[in-house]
Design an enzyme around this catalytic site. Sequence first.
Site, short mmCIF file in Angstrom:
data_model
loop_
_atom_site.label_atom_id
_atom_site.label_comp_id
_atom_site.label_asym_id
_atom_site.label_seq_id
_atom_site.Cartn_x
_atom_site.Cartn_y
_atom_site.Cartn_z
N ALA A 161 0.84 -1.20 0.00
CA ALA A 161 0.00 0.00 0.00
C ALA A 161 0.87 1.24 0.00
O ALA A 161 1.90 1.29 0.67
CB ALA A 161 -0.92 0.02 1.22
N ASP A 162 0.44 2.24 -0.76
CA ASP A 162 1.10 3.53 -0.72
C ASP A 162 0.40 4.47 0.26
O ASP A 162 1.03 5.35 0.85
CB ASP A 162 1.11 4.15 -2.11
CG ASP A 162 2.14 3.47 -3.01
OD1 ASP A 162 3.26 3.98 -3.08
OD2 ASP A 162 1.82 2.43 -3.59
N ARG A 163 -0.91 4.26 0.43
CA ARG A 163 -1.65 5.04 1.42
C ARG A 163 -2.96 4.32 1.73
O ARG A 163 -3.66 3.88 0.82
CB ARG A 163 -1.94 6.45 0.90
CG ARG A 163 -2.48 7.42 1.96
CD ARG A 163 -2.79 8.78 1.35
NE ARG A 163 -1.61 9.46 0.84
CZ ARG A 163 -1.01 10.50 1.41
NH1 ARG A 163 -1.49 10.97 2.54
NH2 ARG A 163 0.05 11.06 0.85
#
Length: 285
Positions: A161-163
């Site tokens: 996940a990036d965010r």
Amino acid sequence: MSIFSRPTAVNLSDAAIKLKEIISKAASTVTVPESVFQAYIEAAEIMLDDDVATNKAIGSHGANFLQHQQNNSKRFSVLTHCNTGSLATAGYGTALGVIRALHAQGVLERAYCTETRPFNQGSRLTAFELVHEKIPATLIADSAAAALMKEDRVDAVIVGADRVTANGDTANKIGTYSLALCAMHHHIPFYVAAPLTSIDLSLSSGQEIVIEERSAKELLHTRGGLGEQVAASGISVWNPAFDVTPANLIAGIITEKGVITKNDMKDDAFDIKDFIEKATGKSTV
């Protein structure tokens, strides 16, 4: 001093802000310039050690959770996307860290990795790490994922996940949303593996995440934009680097503090804020 980082990933700006604060504090209290540099190096080395420890904890929690979900009955296969290993983190990895832990525990049948077009992080990086670690692995085209699931060759999907927003919506490499939809259709659990620093409680949902768009050359040329042109000149291009997977498609979020699962008492939704407060003993307000 301003802080600039890619807009979608929250960890980059978080680390940059922390290092900026350390430099500012050191600069205001020391008289020798070299001391500012040393403070920066020491902080970066602590970040390195913390990140590796965090990733190993994610791997351990994820592997144990998946075995429990599979009722410890068999070896199983996992599909992953993009690169979430040592080449994307300080070491060990998040989603790939879970795969490493499963392999170390002797319960991984096979890891499948997508090529992850258009920049091919899966074929260039993840495949390299899997071969280097001698983990049984198979590379597939992005468009082959649904067919692979249909053949009952995937027991779980794990991505990074990036965010992650407060409700569990997750921004990750483009193509992640497609995998989640395929997994839901084939009744395969879809998990996100990420440190708590990837969770952004200031955003209520994925609709608020800024999605970075990449150069058109990545689609127009081979080798992710580095090779010869293969597409027709004059064609327009839409090339988002990330997409957002809605929380309702995600079975759990694997963190260094444990796995965040949905609360049956709260409309089958994630209560991420409550999990973080209990896991860290700190208020998120």
